[in-house]
Motif scaffolding. Structure first.
Motif, PDB file in Angstrom:
ATOM      1  N   GLY A   1       0.819  -1.213   0.000  1.00 27.77           N
ATOM      2  CA  GLY A   1       0.000   0.000   0.000  1.00 27.77           C
ATOM      3  C   GLY A   1       0.850   1.260   0.000  1.00 27.77           C
ATOM      4  N   ILE A   2       1.906   1.260   0.799  1.00 27.32           N
ATOM      5  CA  ILE A   2       2.820   2.403   0.835  1.00 27.32           C
ATOM      6  C   ILE A   2       3.523   2.541  -0.517  1.00 27.32           C
ATOM      7  N   ILE A   3       3.946   1.429  -1.070  1.00 25.02           N
ATOM      8  CA  ILE A   3       4.621   1.461  -2.369  1.00 25.02           C
ATOM      9  C   ILE A   3       3.680   2.024  -3.429  1.00 25.02           C
ATOM     10  N   ARG A   4       2.432   1.592  -3.405  1.00 28.03           N
ATOM     11  CA  ARG A   4       1.446   2.106  -4.377  1.00 28.03           C
ATOM     12  C   ARG A   4       1.298   3.618  -4.234  1.00 28.03           C
ATOM     13  N   SER A   5       1.218   4.106  -3.012  1.00 24.14           N
ATOM     14  CA  SER A   5       1.054   5.546  -2.815  1.00 24.14           C
ATOM     15  C   SER A   5       2.296   6.314  -3.278  1.00 24.14           C
ATOM     16  N   LYS A   6       3.473   5.708  -3.133  1.00 18.66           N
ATOM     17  CA  LYS A   6       4.695   6.367  -3.587  1.00 18.66           C
ATOM     18  C   LYS A   6       4.808   6.392  -5.111  1.00 18.66           C
ATOM     19  N   LEU A   7       4.062   5.520  -5.784  1.00 21.79           N
ATOM     20  CA  LEU A   7       4.059   5.515  -7.253  1.00 21.79           C
ATOM     21  C   LEU A   7       3.138   6.591  -7.828  1.00 21.79           C
ATOM     22  N   ASN A   8       2.231   7.096  -7.014  1.00 23.87           N
ATOM     23  CA  ASN A   8       1.285   8.112  -7.496  1.00 23.87           C
ATOM     24  C   ASN A   8       1.949   9.476  -7.588  1.00 23.87           C
ATOM     25  N   VAL A   9       1.401  10.320  -8.452  1.00 19.02           N
ATOM     26  CA  VAL A   9       1.914  11.674  -8.632  1.00 19.02           C
ATOM     27  C   VAL A   9       1.590  12.503  -7.398  1.00 19.02           C
ATOM     28  N   LEU A  10       2.578  13.247  -6.925  1.00 18.17           N
ATOM     29  CA  LEU A  10       2.393  14.131  -5.774  1.00 18.17           C
ATOM     30  C   LEU A  10       1.704  15.421  -6.222  1.00 18.17           C
ATOM     31  N   PRO A  11       1.143  16.189  -5.292  1.00 14.88           N
ATOM     32  CA  PRO A  11       0.454  17.440  -5.666  1.00 14.88           C
ATOM     33  C   PRO A  11       1.315  18.413  -6.472  1.00 14.88           C
ATOM     34  N   ASP A  12       2.616  18.391  -6.262  1.00 18.66           N
ATOM     35  CA  ASP A  12       3.493  19.303  -7.016  1.00 18.66           C
ATOM     36  C   ASP A  12       3.938  18.710  -8.354  1.00 18.66           C
ATOM     37  N   LYS A  13       3.251  17.654  -8.808  1.00 23.76           N
ATOM     38  CA  LYS A  13       3.499  16.977 -10.085  1.00 23.76           C
ATOM     39  C   LYS A  13       4.819  16.209 -10.113  1.00 23.76           C
ATOM     40  N   SER A  14       5.376  15.915  -8.947  1.00 26.19           N
ATOM     41  CA  SER A  14       6.595  15.114  -8.881  1.00 26.19           C
ATOM     42  C   SER A  14       6.230  13.721  -8.366  1.00 26.19           C
ATOM     43  N   TYR A  15       7.247  12.914  -8.130  1.00 23.91           N
ATOM     44  CA  TYR A  15       7.048  11.547  -7.648  1.00 23.91           C
ATOM     45  C   TYR A  15       7.890  11.316  -6.405  1.00 23.91           C
ATOM     46  N   ALA A  16       7.399  10.463  -5.509  1.00 22.39           N
ATOM     47  CA  ALA A  16       8.193  10.094  -4.340  1.00 22.39           C
ATOM     48  C   ALA A  16       9.417   9.297  -4.778  1.00 22.39           C
ATOM     49  N   TYR A  17       9.244   8.447  -5.805  1.00 22.48           N
ATOM     50  CA  TYR A  17      10.370   7.693  -6.348  1.00 22.48           C
ATOM     51  C   TYR A  17      11.075   8.550  -7.386  1.00 22.48           C
ATOM     52  N   LYS A  18      12.377   8.695  -7.228  1.00 26.20           N
ATOM     53  CA  LYS A  18      13.178   9.468  -8.182  1.00 26.20           C
ATOM     54  C   LYS A  18      13.766   8.567  -9.258  1.00 26.20           C
ATOM     55  N   SER A  19      13.628   7.245  -9.055  1.00 22.88           N
ATOM     56  CA  SER A  19      14.100   6.270 -10.036  1.00 22.88           C
ATOM     57  C   SER A  19      13.354   4.951  -9.791  1.00 22.88           C
ATOM     58  N   VAL A  20      13.426   4.062 -10.762  1.00 24.83           N
ATOM     59  CA  VAL A  20      12.773   2.760 -10.595  1.00 24.83           C
ATOM     60  C   VAL A  20      13.530   1.890  -9.594  1.00 24.83           C
ATOM     61  N   SER A  21      14.789   2.191  -9.363  1.00 22.92           N
ATOM     62  CA  SER A  21      15.539   1.394  -8.386  1.00 22.92           C
ATOM     63  C   SER A  21      14.982   1.600  -6.975  1.00 22.92           C
ATOM     64  N   GLY A  22      14.462   2.779  -6.679  1.00 27.23           N
ATOM     65  CA  GLY A  22      13.835   3.014  -5.377  1.00 27.23           C
ATOM     66  C   GLY A  22      12.607   2.138  -5.197  1.00 27.23           C
ATOM     67  N   PHE A  23      11.835   2.002  -6.262  1.00 18.94           N
ATOM     68  CA  PHE A  23      10.665   1.109  -6.259  1.00 18.94           C
ATOM     69  C   PHE A  23      11.104  -0.326  -5.989  1.00 18.94           C
ATOM     70  N   SER A  24      12.107  -0.778  -6.724  1.00 15.59           N
ATOM     71  CA  SER A  24      12.603  -2.142  -6.575  1.00 15.59           C
ATOM     72  C   SER A  24      13.126  -2.399  -5.166  1.00 15.59           C
ATOM     73  N   LYS A  25      13.854  -1.440  -4.611  1.00 14.34           N
ATOM     74  CA  LYS A  25      14.391  -1.597  -3.253  1.00 14.34           C
ATOM     75  C   LYS A  25      13.268  -1.726  -2.235  1.00 14.34           C
ATOM     76  N   ASP A  26      12.204  -0.952  -2.404  1.00 20.38           N
ATOM     77  CA  ASP A  26      11.084  -1.043  -1.466  1.00 20.38           C
ATOM     78  C   ASP A  26      10.396  -2.403  -1.545  1.00 20.38           C
ATOM     79  N   VAL A  27      10.190  -2.910  -2.757  1.00 15.20           N
ATOM     80  CA  VAL A  27       9.554  -4.231  -2.903  1.00 15.20           C
ATOM     81  C   VAL A  27      10.441  -5.290  -2.251  1.00 15.20           C
ATOM     82  N   ASN A  28      11.739  -5.233  -2.525  1.00 13.98           N
ATOM     83  CA  ASN A  28      12.654  -6.212  -1.930  1.00 13.98           C
ATOM     84  C   ASN A  28      12.713  -6.082  -0.412  1.00 13.98           C
ATOM     85  N   ARG A  29      12.519  -4.873   0.109  1.00 15.58           N
ATOM     86  CA  ARG A  29      12.534  -4.658   1.554  1.00 15.58           C
ATOM     87  C   ARG A  29      11.371  -5.410   2.223  1.00 15.58           C
TER      88      ARG A  29
END
Length: 170
Positions: A93-121
């Motif tokens: 659920g946290i990972i899904r929310s981090k994949l969504n666009v933030l109000p300032d049109k940016s992303y919590a993840y700055k790269s796909v490796s951050g996504f991968s690290k969270d899933v592996n965590r």
């Protein structure tokens, strides 16, 4: 001498220099790093592909344990034990929310490796505490096997993704 060092690091407009301090260099502030700019532009497309992969994962039966933050007591250990061993709790659920666009049109993840690290965590956190034979550990192992297979297949697509959305074919 100090004077020689100052001269070495002095900006000389119109001359190439590898020795100047890039953090303070006027010339370097002007020159845009095309690769970094392109990576920023392509990030939404890459994260959309990650989002699709996450959607597949949450539909799997074994993912049920990891959709929301784990409640330690529901899985046979105390909250204190869990918090002592898991310093960075994460769930799908946290990972899904981090994949969504933030109000300032940016992303919590700055790269796909951050996504991968969270899933592996998720898997490493689970396997720090629970051992094979316990339902949650077995579910984590099966889901991790699926994840590794899927992620291995998607990485080449992510790496070759171009701004227009099409992957290179080599």
């Amino acid at each position: 001498s100090t004077k020689d060092l100052r001269n070495l690091f002095k900006l000389r407009m119109g001359t190439p220099s590898d020795t100047h301090d890039k953090l303070r260099c006027e010339r370097c502030k002007i020159i845009a790093d095309d690769a970094e700019l392109e990576a920023k532009k392509i990030l939404p497309k890459k994260l959309n592909l990650c989002h699709d992969l996450l959607d597949k994962m949450v539909k799997m039966e074994d993912a049920a344990f990891f959709l929301k933050p784990l409640i330690a007591e529901d899985n046979g250990i105390t909250t204190q034990e869990y918090e002592k061993q898991v310093k960075q709790p994460i769930d799908l659920g946290i990972i899904r929310s981090k994949l969504n666009v933030l109000p300032d049109k940016s992303y919590a993840y700055k790269s796909v490796s951050g996504f991968s690290k969270d899933v592996n965590r998720i898997f490493s956190n689970t396997l720090k505490i629970w051992v094979p034979g316990q339902e949650i550990a077995d579910a984590a192992r099966r889901l991790q096997g699926w994840w590794l297979n899927e992620w291995t297949g998607i990485v080449p697509v992510l790496m070759s993704m171009k701004l227009d959305g099409e992957a290179c074919t080599n």
